[in-house]
Design a protein around this motif. Structure first.
Motif, short mmCIF file in Angstrom:
data_model
loop_
_atom_site.label_atom_id
_atom_site.label_comp_id
_atom_site.label_asym_id
_atom_site.label_seq_id
_atom_site.Cartn_x
_atom_site.Cartn_y
_atom_site.Cartn_z
N ALA A 214 -115.27 37.57 31.82
CA ALA A 214 -115.07 38.93 31.30
C ALA A 214 -114.20 39.77 32.22
O ALA A 214 -113.51 40.70 31.75
N ASP A 215 -114.19 39.44 33.52
CA ASP A 215 -113.38 40.22 34.45
C ASP A 215 -111.90 40.18 34.10
O ASP A 215 -111.17 41.17 34.27
N ILE A 216 -111.44 39.03 33.62
CA ILE A 216 -110.02 38.90 33.26
C ILE A 216 -109.69 39.85 32.10
O ILE A 216 -108.68 40.56 32.13
N LEU A 217 -110.54 39.87 31.10
CA LEU A 217 -110.29 40.72 29.93
C LEU A 217 -110.44 42.19 30.30
O LEU A 217 -109.66 43.04 29.83
N ASP A 218 -111.43 42.51 31.15
CA ASP A 218 -111.59 43.90 31.57
C ASP A 218 -110.38 44.38 32.36
O ASP A 218 -109.94 45.54 32.22
N ALA A 219 -109.84 43.52 33.22
CA ALA A 219 -108.65 43.90 33.99
C ALA A 219 -107.46 44.17 33.06
O ALA A 219 -106.69 45.11 33.29
N ALA A 220 -107.34 43.37 32.01
CA ALA A 220 -106.26 43.59 31.05
C ALA A 220 -106.44 44.92 30.33
O ALA A 220 -105.47 45.65 30.09
N ARG A 221 -107.68 45.26 29.97
CA ARG A 221 -107.93 46.54 29.30
C ARG A 221 -107.62 47.72 30.23
O ARG A 221 -107.07 48.74 29.80
N ILE A 222 -107.96 47.57 31.52
CA ILE A 222 -107.64 48.64 32.48
C ILE A 222 -106.13 48.84 32.58
O ILE A 222 -105.64 49.97 32.74
N ASP A 223 -105.39 47.75 32.45
CA ASP A 223 -103.92 47.85 32.49
C ASP A 223 -103.34 48.36 31.17
O ASP A 223 -102.11 48.44 31.04
N GLY A 224 -104.18 48.64 30.20
CA GLY A 224 -103.70 49.23 28.96
C GLY A 224 -103.50 48.26 27.81
O GLY A 224 -102.97 48.65 26.76
N ALA A 225 -103.92 47.01 27.97
CA ALA A 225 -103.74 46.03 26.89
C ALA A 225 -104.79 46.24 25.80
O ALA A 225 -105.97 46.47 26.10
N GLY A 226 -104.36 46.17 24.56
CA GLY A 226 -105.28 46.25 23.44
C GLY A 226 -105.80 44.87 23.07
O GLY A 226 -105.42 43.85 23.67
N ASN A 227 -106.66 44.82 22.06
CA ASN A 227 -107.25 43.54 21.66
C ASN A 227 -106.18 42.54 21.20
O ASN A 227 -106.27 41.35 21.48
N TRP A 228 -105.20 43.05 20.47
CA TRP A 228 -104.16 42.15 19.96
C TRP A 228 -103.42 41.46 21.10
O TRP A 228 -103.20 40.25 21.08
N ARG A 229 -103.04 42.24 22.13
CA ARG A 229 -102.31 41.66 23.25
C ARG A 229 -103.23 40.75 24.08
O ARG A 229 -102.80 39.73 24.60
N ILE A 230 -104.49 41.14 24.22
CA ILE A 230 -105.43 40.30 24.97
C ILE A 230 -105.58 38.94 24.31
O ILE A 230 -105.60 37.89 24.96
N ILE A 231 -105.65 38.94 22.97
CA ILE A 231 -105.82 37.67 22.26
C ILE A 231 -104.63 36.75 22.51
O ILE A 231 -104.79 35.59 22.92
N TRP A 232 -103.43 37.26 22.24
CA TRP A 232 -102.27 36.37 22.24
C TRP A 232 -101.66 36.16 23.62
O TRP A 232 -100.90 35.20 23.83
N SER A 233 -101.97 37.05 24.60
CA SER A 233 -101.39 36.89 25.93
C SER A 233 -102.37 36.29 26.93
O SER A 233 -101.94 35.76 27.96
N ILE A 234 -103.66 36.38 26.66
CA ILE A 234 -104.65 35.89 27.63
C ILE A 234 -105.58 34.83 27.01
O ILE A 234 -105.69 33.72 27.52
N VAL A 235 -106.24 35.20 25.92
CA VAL A 235 -107.26 34.30 25.36
C VAL A 235 -106.63 33.00 24.84
O VAL A 235 -107.12 31.89 25.16
N VAL A 236 -105.59 33.12 24.05
CA VAL A 236 -104.99 31.91 23.46
C VAL A 236 -104.41 30.99 24.54
O VAL A 236 -104.66 29.77 24.52
N PRO A 237 -103.62 31.49 25.52
CA PRO A 237 -103.13 30.56 26.56
C PRO A 237 -104.25 29.88 27.35
O PRO A 237 -104.09 28.73 27.77
N LEU A 238 -105.36 30.59 27.55
CA LEU A 238 -106.48 29.97 28.29
C LEU A 238 -107.28 29.00 27.42
O LEU A 238 -108.13 28.27 27.94
#
Length: 279
Positions: free
Chosen positions: A170-194
């Motif tokens: 969860a820390d990875i996703l929380d860090a992305a949200r702090i940087d301003g990433a929305g759910n759409w960007r989190i999915i395709w830039s973080i979750v899918v590559p992992l």
């Protein structure tokens, strides 16, 4: 007299295991080998020789006859259907799995388990309602009738992806949200590559499942326009009842792409079996 070494004591057991594995391999591969051998024979060779004898000489006349007449359209239809279903199922399943794994909304878990419970419903139960819907809307015997019932994802895919997504820290996703990433960007830039291993697994499962699908295409299509490979092969069996070389050629053409996929991605397929228990 010296006692036998541990390796010598294990030798009979190892030999027995190898014999069992070899017998299993022969039983598994025999139908494929028989199909290929028969496809390379002329009808006269097939009638006058043993089914297990090699073709002498091999002939490609069955492939030329089939690809020049009956099988190009089913091959193209099946390829289009599988491509659309792979893209659609992955896209919608990833979105649904992310919502069930990472978003918080009332009734999330209850909705997920109700959705997952549909896995317990046999596919045959839904065939008549689906057929009625497509017949009443005029979509029967169209491309859309082949893809719409399956393109929006499957409970099995959503379940696998949800469990995998829940393992992402969860820390990875929380860090992305702090940087301003929305759910759409989190999915395709973080979750899918992992999640490439499980996505590759689902891709293989989807391709194999829908390439070999027979019941629904057989029910919802009529005539040669939208026949898939499995339906066309069955129709060929009825059309050329005595010409088994042509039928076996159709079977060989239908399974050839899956053999190519297995050859290229065999390590990934073995991993998918370990991950999912897929058979």
């Amino acid at each position: 007299m010296t006692s036998p070494s541990p390796a010598a004591r294990r030798a009979p057991g190892s030999i027995a295991i190898y014999l069992v594995l070899a017998a299993g391999a022969v039983i598994t591969l025999a139908p494929f080998l028989l199909s290929v051998l028969t496809s390379l024979k002329s009808p006269r060779q097939f009638a006058n020789t043993s089914p297990l004898s090699p073709p002498a000489p091999p002939t490609a006349e069955n492939y030329l006859a089939l690809l020049g007449r009956d099988f190009v359209t089913p091959l193209a239809v099946t390829t289009q259907v599988v491509v659309v279903l792979v893209v659609g199922q992955l896209f919608f399943s990833i979105l649904a799995a992310y919502a069930f794994a990472r978003l918080r909304f009332p009734g999330r878990d209850a909705l997920f388990w109700v959705y997952l419970a549909t896995l317990m419903v046999p596919q045959i139960v839904t065939v008549i309602p689906l057929y009625t819907i497509f017949a009443s809307t005029g979509l029967r015997n169209t491309f859309w009738s082949l893809v719409l019932p399956f393109v929006l994802g499957s409970p099995y895919a959503v379940f696998l992806l949800r469990e995998y997504f829940r393992g992402i820290p969860a820390d990875i996703l929380d860090a992305a949200r702090i940087d301003g990433a929305g759910n759409w960007r989190i999915i395709w830039s973080i979750v899918v590559p992992l999640s490439r291993p499980i996505i590759a697994t689902l891709t293989i499962i989807t391709v194999v499942t829908h390439w070999n699908s027979f019941l629904w295409p057989f029910i919802v299509t009529t005539g040669p326009t939208w026949q898939t490979l499995t339906v066309a092969t069955d129709a060929l069996r009825g059309q050329y009842n005595a010409n088994w070389t042509l039928v076996m050629t159709a079977t060989t053409i239908a399974m050839a792409p899956l053999l190519v996929i297995f050859t290229i991605f065999q390590r990934r397929i073995v991993n998918s079996i370990q991950l999912t228990g897929f058979k």
